[in-house]
Write a protein that holds these residues in place. Structure first.
Motif, mmCIF file in Angstrom:
data_model
loop_
_atom_site.group_PDB
_atom_site.id
_atom_site.type_symbol
_atom_site.label_atom_id
_atom_site.label_comp_id
_atom_site.label_asym_id
_atom_site.label_seq_id
_atom_site.Cartn_x
_atom_site.Cartn_y
_atom_site.Cartn_z
ATOM 1 N N TRP A 1 -0.295 1.883 4.444
ATOM 2 C CA TRP A 1 -1.186 3.046 4.492
ATOM 3 C C TRP A 1 -0.632 4.080 5.465
ATOM 4 C CZ3 TRP A 1 -3.561 4.293 9.158
ATOM 5 C CH2 TRP A 1 -3.666 3.278 10.114
ATOM 6 N N LYS B 1 -7.653 4.422 -2.918
ATOM 7 C CA LYS B 1 -6.618 3.653 -3.603
ATOM 8 C C LYS B 1 -6.207 2.432 -2.785
ATOM 9 C CE LYS B 1 -4.744 7.429 -6.383
ATOM 10 N NZ LYS B 1 -3.558 8.284 -6.685
ATOM 11 N N TYR B 2 -6.193 2.574 -1.455
ATOM 12 C CA TYR B 2 -5.883 1.416 -0.603
ATOM 13 C C TYR B 2 -6.936 0.323 -0.807
ATOM 14 C CZ TYR B 2 -2.927 4.758 1.991
ATOM 15 O OH TYR B 2 -1.994 5.688 2.357
ATOM 16 N N LEU C 1 0.809 -1.223 0.000
ATOM 17 C CA LEU C 1 0.000 0.000 0.000
ATOM 18 C C LEU C 1 0.843 1.274 0.000
ATOM 19 C CD1 LEU C 1 -2.632 -1.100 2.684
ATOM 20 C CD2 LEU C 1 -2.847 -1.261 0.195
ATOM 21 N N GLU D 1 -8.914 -0.185 -3.335
ATOM 22 C CA GLU D 1 -8.813 -0.779 -4.669
ATOM 23 C C GLU D 1 -7.675 -1.794 -4.737
ATOM 24 O OE1 GLU D 1 -9.621 -1.820 -8.471
ATOM 25 O OE2 GLU D 1 -10.861 -0.626 -7.098
ATOM 26 N N ALA D 2 -6.528 -1.488 -4.099
ATOM 27 C CA ALA D 2 -5.388 -2.411 -4.104
ATOM 28 C C ALA D 2 -5.735 -3.701 -3.358
ATOM 29 C CB ALA D 2 -4.172 -1.744 -3.469
ATOM 30 N N ASP E 1 2.807 4.505 -0.785
ATOM 31 C CA ASP E 1 2.755 5.574 -1.791
ATOM 32 C C ASP E 1 1.426 5.680 -2.543
ATOM 33 O OD1 ASP E 1 5.424 6.270 -1.208
ATOM 34 O OD2 ASP E 1 6.173 4.764 -2.620
ATOM 35 N N LEU E 2 0.381 4.976 -2.097
ATOM 36 C CA LEU E 2 -0.913 5.114 -2.764
ATOM 37 C C LEU E 2 -1.646 6.360 -2.290
ATOM 38 C CD1 LEU E 2 -2.161 1.407 -2.941
ATOM 39 C CD2 LEU E 2 -0.896 2.740 -4.638
#
Length: 578
Positions: free
Chosen positions: A146, A123-124, A115, A126-127, A117-118
């Motif tokens: 995160w 975005k976390y 996680l 989605e990953a 650099d998201l």
């Protein structure tokens, strides 16, 4: 106004353009003229020895440096099979030492959700969703990276992860390693409900209106979940450590301390197997992580394990203690309360249990290696060092304090008196965008936030300062980046004096290099074999494409590492080094 601007410009110029060293080359005693295996000649060899001497040539036989001095004198060691490398003025430094790095956590970068650099909850999520779809048979989904700045206050919520799965536990560690974001299933298997009390040394974040566990666990509360989900295997950890070694070689790191022995299952066993198989190309001097629930009795187990691990490249000679948490989680332990909530933070050990455990570890000959972020935590840490010395007598103990974000100036002299070593992370010496103004200033108040990381004050007091990266918290652990930040303390690309983080604490280039070499060696008890380029020491060497003393400090991190030798063997070579 013009005079003020001119003064600032002159001061910044002195920051960005360091002086050039003019020390004369020094020759070490030539004990033999037997042909050597390797001669490095015509270089700018900064030995980092006691007198900070310079030389032109280094001669290596087997795993050992046998001569340091002039190129002309080095020729006496040349034989038919000797490899001679013309450095053409390139710089040579001792192999770098990372005095605090979580090398084994590279495993998680390979086998769990990355996680880093998201930067946002969306975005976390989605990953994690993509990982869950790719590995539908996983019994638990784990990840790391995160950042607290994406969800300040009580942290990210369980509902965002519940949308991915309500049947499979999800547990995601923050980038600093001090908080855990979980879904409802993870809370369920851990037995965490509305009435669950905070464990000693931990915090269950709760919805301010309902009091329900919100999905973020801090410090020791993380263990409530982590102990209920499967960990990574010995083989996976072995692969992770091998991958770390590749990264380390590219960055010139030849010695490191990983403080995670026993904190996670299978890490110690992975190091043991790699040591037995002679696959270690980094000299590890690691630490057992002490459990605050077990107290001094656990030291007996540490002694037995230490005796079973005495290989040349893998030993465990320290005991790691988490004294407090971190500022971004509101768990770093402060003398004055936080500004954003009425708390001093989280003390993970009771002072009495810590003192007794510290004394027991010291008596057994272990070095103390204590995580301390807040000024109150550091005061209590030093109290423990003092107690151990009083109980056991004074010895060459070298107790170390890691991080040192806030330090009461009154405690700086105590470091020197107690022979304590400081292990800061100079990579963090900047007003980090998205972090300094968004978390540190609101949480600490501007005055405290502007006084962080007193590197130079400790050096001036005669304290040995050995730098560490705290990788994987610091993703890019190249020591050249750390050296630059220690000298400039400013975000790359910025030049305004007001953007320098605590400018009076900028260190010199020589001090920063020492912190990653000879002082790092001292911090891990290996200064007799590495940390400087001297005859009789191991041939841990790094070749750089530029002399750090002849370039602006703002360009140090652009310097290329061309060649890394560990005990005379090549472990990395850049395609640009012919």
């Amino acid at each position: 106004m013009f005079a003020k601007k001119a003064a600032s410009a002159l001061l910044l110029a002195s920051l960005l353009v360091p002086s050039i060293g003019h020390a004369a080359p020094a020759a070490s005693g030539k004990s033999s003229v037997q042909p050597a295996d390797l001669i490095l000649q015509n270089g700018a060899v900064y030995t980092v020895d006691r007198n900070r001497n310079w030389a032109e040539a280094v001669v290596v036989k087997g795993d050992t440096i046998v001569f340091v001095g002039s190129t002309e004198d080095a020729k006496a060691y040349a034989g038919e099979k000797t490899k001679v490398v013309d450095l053409k003025g390139k710089m040579v430094l001792p192999g770098f030492i990372d005095s605090h790095t979580h090398a084994s956590k590279t495993t998680g970068m390979i086998y769990t959700v990355d996680l880093f650099d998201l930067g946002s909850i969306e975005k976390y999520v989605e990953a994690v969703k993509q990982f869950a779809e790719k590995y539908p048979s996983e019994k638990a989904i784990q990840g790391r990276g995160w950042t607290n700045s994406a969800a300040t206050g009580i942290g990210p919520r369980k509902e965002a992860l519940d949308a991915i799965s309500k049947d499979v536990p999800i547990a995601l560690t923050s980038d600093d390693g001090h908080s855990l974001w979980v879904n409802s299933k993870a809370l369920e298997i851990a037995g965490i409900g509305n009435d669950t009390p905070n464990p000693e040394g931990g915090l269950i974040e709760r919805d301010p209106e309902t009091g329900e566990a919100s999905g973020t666990l801090r410090e020791k509360a993380m263990d409530l979940v982590l102990k209920q989900i499967p960990g990574l295997s010995v083989e996976q950890y072995m692969n992770g450590i091998l991958e770390y070694q590749k990264l380390a070689a590219e960055r010139g790191v030849t010695t490191a301390r990983d403080p995670d022995m026993l904190r996670y299952p299978n890490v110690l066993e992975a190091y043991q197997k790699l040591s037995e198989q002679d696959k270690l190309t980094v000299r590890f001097r690691n630490a057992f992580t002490a459990d605050p629930e077990k107290g001094p009795e656990q030291v007996n187990d540490f002694i037995k394990l230490r005796e079973a691990n005495k290989g040349p490249h893998f030993q465990v000679n320290a005991v790691k203690i988490f004294m407090d948490g971190v500022v971004e989680g509101g768990t770093g332990y402060l003398e004055e309360p936080y500004k954003h909530k009425d708390t001093h933070g989280q003390l993970i050990w009771t002072p009495e249990a810590y003192k007794k455990t510290a004394a027991a570890a010291d008596k057994a000959g272990f070095q103390l290696h204590v995580h301390s972020i807040g000024d109150a935590a550091t005061r209590i840490t030093l109290d423990g060092f003092e107690y151990a010395e009083k109980e056991n007598g004074k010895r060459d103990a070298r107790p170390s304090v890691v991080h040192l974000q806030l330090v009461n100036p009154k405690d700086i002299e105590r470091f020197k008196k107690l022979g304590a070593v400081g292990i800061p992370q100079p990579y963090w010496f900047l007003k980090e965008p998205g972090f300094f103004e968004e978390i540190e200033v609101p949480y600490l108040g501007r005055e405290r936030a502007e006084q962080e990381y007193p590197m130079k004050s400790l050096i001036n007091a005669g304290v040995i300062m050995a730098s560490g990266s705290d990788y994987i918290v610091t993703q890019e652990f190249n020591p050249l980046h750390g050296i630059q930040q220690g000298v400039t303390r400013i975000e790359e690309g910025k030049t305004d004096f007001k953007d320098i983080a605590n400018p009076s604490e900028r260190a010199t280039l020589a001090d920063m290099i020492a912190s990653f070499t000879i002082d790092g060696a001292y911090s891990t008890y290996v200064e007799d074999i590495t940390g400087s380029i001297e005859a009789g020491k191991r041939a841990d060497l790094v070749v750089l494409d530029k002399n750090l003393f002849t370039i602006p400090a703002s360009e140090i991190n652009k310097t290329e590492i061309l060649w890394t030798l560990f005990e005379g063997k090549e472990v990395y070579r850049s395609e640009n080094f012919k």
